[in-house]
Design a protein around this motif. Structure first.
Motif, PDB file in Angstrom:
ATOM      1  N   ASP A 184      -2.318  10.647  12.996  1.00 11.68           N
ATOM      2  CA  ASP A 184      -3.645  11.109  13.411  1.00 11.68           C
ATOM      3  C   ASP A 184      -4.687  10.795  12.344  1.00 11.68           C
ATOM      4  O   ASP A 184      -5.814  10.401  12.671  1.00 11.68           O
ATOM      5  N   ARG A 185      -4.311  10.986  11.111  1.00 10.12           N
ATOM      6  CA  ARG A 185      -5.167  10.610   9.985  1.00 10.12           C
ATOM      7  C   ARG A 185      -4.278  10.006   8.900  1.00 10.12           C
ATOM      8  O   ARG A 185      -3.064  10.178   8.911  1.00 10.12           O
ATOM      9  N   ALA A 186      -4.922   9.323   7.970  1.00 11.36           N
ATOM     10  CA  ALA A 186      -4.161   8.706   6.883  1.00 11.36           C
ATOM     11  C   ALA A 186      -5.080   8.448   5.705  1.00 11.36           C
ATOM     12  O   ALA A 186      -6.309   8.456   5.831  1.00 11.36           O
ATOM     13  N   ALA A 187      -4.458   8.220   4.562  1.00  4.65           N
ATOM     14  CA  ALA A 187      -5.200   7.897   3.349  1.00  4.65           C
ATOM     15  C   ALA A 187      -4.450   6.816   2.582  1.00  4.65           C
ATOM     16  O   ALA A 187      -3.247   6.951   2.329  1.00  4.65           O
ATOM     17  N   HIS A 188      -5.154   5.750   2.247  1.00  5.81           N
ATOM     18  CA  HIS A 188      -4.610   4.671   1.421  1.00  5.81           C
ATOM     19  C   HIS A 188      -4.785   5.095  -0.032  1.00  5.81           C
ATOM     20  O   HIS A 188      -5.904   5.184  -0.537  1.00  5.81           O
ATOM     21  N   LEU A 189      -3.661   5.394  -0.691  1.00  4.20           N
ATOM     22  CA  LEU A 189      -3.729   5.935  -2.042  1.00  4.20           C
ATOM     23  C   LEU A 189      -3.872   4.860  -3.106  1.00  4.20           C
ATOM     24  O   LEU A 189      -4.740   4.947  -3.973  1.00  4.20           O
ATOM     25  N   ARG A 190      -2.992   3.856  -3.039  1.00  2.42           N
ATOM     26  CA  ARG A 190      -2.963   2.837  -4.080  1.00  2.42           C
ATOM     27  C   ARG A 190      -2.463   1.521  -3.492  1.00  2.42           C
ATOM     28  O   ARG A 190      -1.685   1.500  -2.530  1.00  2.42           O
ATOM     29  N   THR A 191      -2.870   0.427  -4.106  1.00  2.24           N
ATOM     30  CA  THR A 191      -2.280  -0.875  -3.838  1.00  2.24           C
ATOM     31  C   THR A 191      -1.557  -1.313  -5.107  1.00  2.24           C
ATOM     32  O   THR A 191      -2.127  -1.262  -6.201  1.00  2.24           O
ATOM     33  N   VAL A 192      -0.282  -1.698  -4.948  1.00  2.52           N
ATOM     34  CA  VAL A 192       0.522  -2.118  -6.096  1.00  2.52           C
ATOM     35  C   VAL A 192       1.049  -3.534  -5.839  1.00  2.52           C
ATOM     36  O   VAL A 192       0.981  -4.047  -4.734  1.00  2.52           O
ATOM     37  N   GLU A 193       1.602  -4.137  -6.891  1.00  6.10           N
ATOM     38  CA  GLU A 193       1.868  -5.569  -6.844  1.00  6.10           C
ATOM     39  C   GLU A 193       3.088  -5.985  -6.045  1.00  6.10           C
ATOM     40  O   GLU A 193       3.217  -7.150  -5.683  1.00  6.10           O
ATOM     41  N   ASN A 194       4.011  -5.069  -5.757  1.00  2.00           N
ATOM     42  CA  ASN A 194       5.186  -5.461  -4.979  1.00  2.00           C
ATOM     43  C   ASN A 194       5.868  -4.232  -4.384  1.00  2.00           C
ATOM     44  O   ASN A 194       5.501  -3.085  -4.672  1.00  2.00           O
ATOM     45  N   ALA A 225       0.841  -1.193   0.000  1.00  2.00           N
ATOM     46  CA  ALA A 225       0.000   0.000   0.000  1.00  2.00           C
ATOM     47  C   ALA A 225       0.881   1.249   0.000  1.00  2.00           C
ATOM     48  O   ALA A 225       1.882   1.311   0.718  1.00  2.00           O
ATOM     49  N   VAL A 226       0.504   2.213  -0.801  1.00  2.00           N
ATOM     50  CA  VAL A 226       1.113   3.541  -0.777  1.00  2.00           C
ATOM     51  C   VAL A 226       0.133   4.444  -0.030  1.00  2.00           C
ATOM     52  O   VAL A 226      -1.064   4.457  -0.345  1.00  2.00           O
ATOM     53  N   TYR A 227       0.631   5.188   0.961  1.00  2.00           N
ATOM     54  CA  TYR A 227      -0.288   5.948   1.811  1.00  2.00           C
ATOM     55  C   TYR A 227       0.259   7.336   2.112  1.00  2.00           C
ATOM     56  O   TYR A 227       1.450   7.618   1.947  1.00  2.00           O
ATOM     57  N   LEU A 228      -0.632   8.192   2.573  1.00  2.00           N
ATOM     58  CA  LEU A 228      -0.279   9.468   3.165  1.00  2.00           C
ATOM     59  C   LEU A 228      -0.680   9.422   4.636  1.00  2.00           C
ATOM     60  O   LEU A 228      -1.721   8.858   4.976  1.00  2.00           O
ATOM     61  N   ALA A 229       0.139  10.013   5.502  1.00  2.00           N
ATOM     62  CA  ALA A 229      -0.164  10.069   6.930  1.00  2.00           C
ATOM     63  C   ALA A 229      -0.080  11.516   7.392  1.00  2.00           C
ATOM     64  O   ALA A 229       0.752  12.292   6.905  1.00  2.00           O
ATOM     65  N   ALA A 230      -0.943  11.872   8.346  1.00  2.00           N
ATOM     66  CA  ALA A 230      -0.996  13.230   8.873  1.00  2.00           C
ATOM     67  C   ALA A 230      -0.722  13.223  10.368  1.00  2.00           C
ATOM     68  O   ALA A 230      -1.214  12.348  11.095  1.00  2.00           O
ATOM     69  N   LEU A 277      -4.649  18.671   0.692  1.00  2.00           N
ATOM     70  CA  LEU A 277      -3.646  17.724   0.212  1.00  2.00           C
ATOM     71  C   LEU A 277      -4.309  16.556  -0.507  1.00  2.00           C
ATOM     72  O   LEU A 277      -3.879  16.148  -1.592  1.00  2.00           O
ATOM     73  N   LEU A 278      -5.366  16.013   0.090  1.00  2.00           N
ATOM     74  CA  LEU A 278      -6.036  14.850  -0.496  1.00  2.00           C
ATOM     75  C   LEU A 278      -6.753  15.192  -1.796  1.00  2.00           C
ATOM     76  O   LEU A 278      -7.040  14.288  -2.596  1.00  2.00           O
ATOM     77  N   ALA A 279      -7.050  16.475  -1.999  1.00  2.00           N
ATOM     78  CA  ALA A 279      -7.753  16.864  -3.219  1.00  2.00           C
ATOM     79  C   ALA A 279      -6.945  16.530  -4.467  1.00  2.00           C
ATOM     80  O   ALA A 279      -7.509  16.378  -5.554  1.00  2.00           O
ATOM     81  N   GLY A 280      -5.643  16.388  -4.317  1.00  2.00           N
ATOM     82  CA  GLY A 280      -4.796  16.034  -5.452  1.00  2.00           C
ATOM     83  C   GLY A 280      -4.678  14.543  -5.682  1.00  2.00           C
ATOM     84  O   GLY A 280      -3.933  14.114  -6.573  1.00  2.00           O
ATOM     85  N   PHE A 281      -5.398  13.749  -4.886  1.00  2.00           N
ATOM     86  CA  PHE A 281      -5.358  12.296  -5.008  1.00  2.00           C
ATOM     87  C   PHE A 281      -6.791  11.759  -5.031  1.00  2.00           C
ATOM     88  O   PHE A 281      -7.757  12.513  -4.892  1.00  2.00           O
ATOM     89  N   ASP A 282      -6.924  10.475  -5.206  1.00  2.00           N
ATOM     90  CA  ASP A 282      -8.239   9.822  -5.162  1.00  2.00           C
ATOM     91  C   ASP A 282      -8.111   8.601  -4.252  1.00  2.00           C
ATOM     92  O   ASP A 282      -8.001   7.462  -4.733  1.00  2.00           O
ATOM     93  N   PRO A 283      -8.103   8.800  -2.931  1.00  2.00           N
ATOM     94  CA  PRO A 283      -7.806   7.708  -1.996  1.00  2.00           C
ATOM     95  C   PRO A 283      -8.810   6.555  -2.076  1.00  2.00           C
ATOM     96  O   PRO A 283     -10.000   6.766  -2.311  1.00  2.00           O
ATOM     97  N   LEU A 284      -8.289   5.362  -1.844  1.00  2.00           N
ATOM     98  CA  LEU A 284      -9.151   4.186  -1.762  1.00  2.00           C
ATOM     99  C   LEU A 284      -9.933   4.173  -0.461  1.00  2.00           C
ATOM    100  O   LEU A 284     -11.076   3.725  -0.416  1.00  2.00           O
ATOM    101  N   GLU A 285      -9.298   4.653   0.616  1.00  2.00           N
ATOM    102  CA  GLU A 285      -9.945   4.748   1.924  1.00  2.00           C
ATOM    103  C   GLU A 285      -9.150   5.719   2.787  1.00  2.00           C
ATOM    104  O   GLU A 285      -7.977   6.000   2.519  1.00  2.00           O
ATOM    105  N   THR A 286      -9.810   6.235   3.818  1.00  2.00           N
ATOM    106  CA  THR A 286      -9.157   7.141   4.756  1.00  2.00           C
ATOM    107  C   THR A 286      -9.324   6.608   6.176  1.00  2.00           C
ATOM    108  O   THR A 286     -10.213   5.803   6.458  1.00  2.00           O
ATOM    109  N   PHE A 287      -8.451   7.083   7.073  1.00  2.00           N
ATOM    110  CA  PHE A 287      -8.419   6.616   8.457  1.00  2.00           C
ATOM    111  C   PHE A 287      -8.350   7.814   9.408  1.00  2.00           C
ATOM    112  O   PHE A 287      -7.751   8.835   9.087  1.00  2.00           O
TER     113      PHE A 287
END
Length: 250
Positions: free
Chosen positions: A122-132, A91-96, A172-182
């Motif tokens: 405190d918060r996070a966003a799962h951006l993408r899942t990649v194969e390795n 998973a590629v993610y952003l964390a706040a 910040l998230l407006a520039g991405f399309d997260p799969l899910e947020t935390f």
């Protein structure tokens, strides 16, 4: 007795009574008390099959012989190992981190929630899942040109008790399309910023990543648990004069 390690996100310290002794886990649950005075500090050695292999070298928390380097942390898509072995989904993610610090990171997809809690996000966003892992590190390196890929513990401590800048996070998230947020709540319920200190005495308020929050003599302290590793400890609480919270919440 020596502090030889720590655990996140569960919140615990590992201690040993001496060479060859079993390593004990000391939980850091809210309301628990620690009553240790810090004595000499030296290498924490290593643990083999649950027993402590001591080391008297001066380097702390680990000497050169016991210091390990995780090469994956320096990977940008070109494998630094003899043979690539990270073939599971990543998973590629952003964390706040409050109030307004953000980072990009990668981890194995199945441990994403755990990894975020280990870091004290405190918060996070799962951006993408990649194969390795190789592809994940390539994606991370690209995003890191704009967003940092690491946050130092003192920065995290400085943000304790602060409110996350939700507007900056949403921008910040407006520039991405997260799969899910935390969103995470560590139950610290702080009214202000704790005093940064290295001690192992007081009532446990809780943990946030590798930061231990203690209340001692009316003052709340934030302790980087890694800064405790290697210390010999004795019963009796801190014998040093500690900075009080007077003016710490200004």
């Amino acid at each position: 007795m020596q502090i030889v390690g720590y655990e996140t996100p569960g919140g615990a310290l590992f201690v040993s009574d001496g060479p060859g002794a079993a390593v004990d886990r000391v939980p850091l649950d809210p309301g628990d008390r620690l009553d240790w005075a810090l004595a000499d500090r030296h290498c924490a050695g290593t643990v083999h099959e649950g027993d402590h292999v001591a080391c008297d070298a001066e380097g702390a928390p680990y000497c050169r012989d016991h210091r390990s380097t995780w090469v994956c942390a320096r990977c940008t898509g070109t494998c630094l190992k003899d043979e690539m072995d990270c073939f599971d989904d990543h998973a590629v993610y952003l964390a706040a981190f409050a109030p307004d610090t953000f980072k990009v990171g990668v981890t194995r997809e199945w441990r994403l929630d755990t990894r975020l809690r280990e870091q004290g996000a405190d918060r996070a966003a799962h951006l993408r899942t990649v194969e390795n892992g190789r592809v994940a590190r390539e994606r991370e390196a690209g995003i890191a040109e704009e967003i940092p890929d690491r946050v130092r513990v003192p920065t995290k401590i400085a943000g304790l008790g602060a409110t996350l800048d939700a507007e900056a996070w949403d921008d910040l998230l407006a520039g991405f399309d997260p799969l899910e947020t935390f969103e995470f709540d560590y139950g610290l319920d702080l009214s202000g910023r704790p005093v940064a200190e290295t001690l192992a005495a007081g009532e446990v308020v809780g943990t946030k990543g590798r930061v231990l929050v203690l209340r001692n003599a009316g003052t709340t302290y934030a302790v980087d648990m890694r800064s405790l590793v290697g210390y010999e400890v004795e019963s009796g609480g801190s014998r040093r004069e500690l900075q009080s919270s007077l003016g710490a919440f200004g």
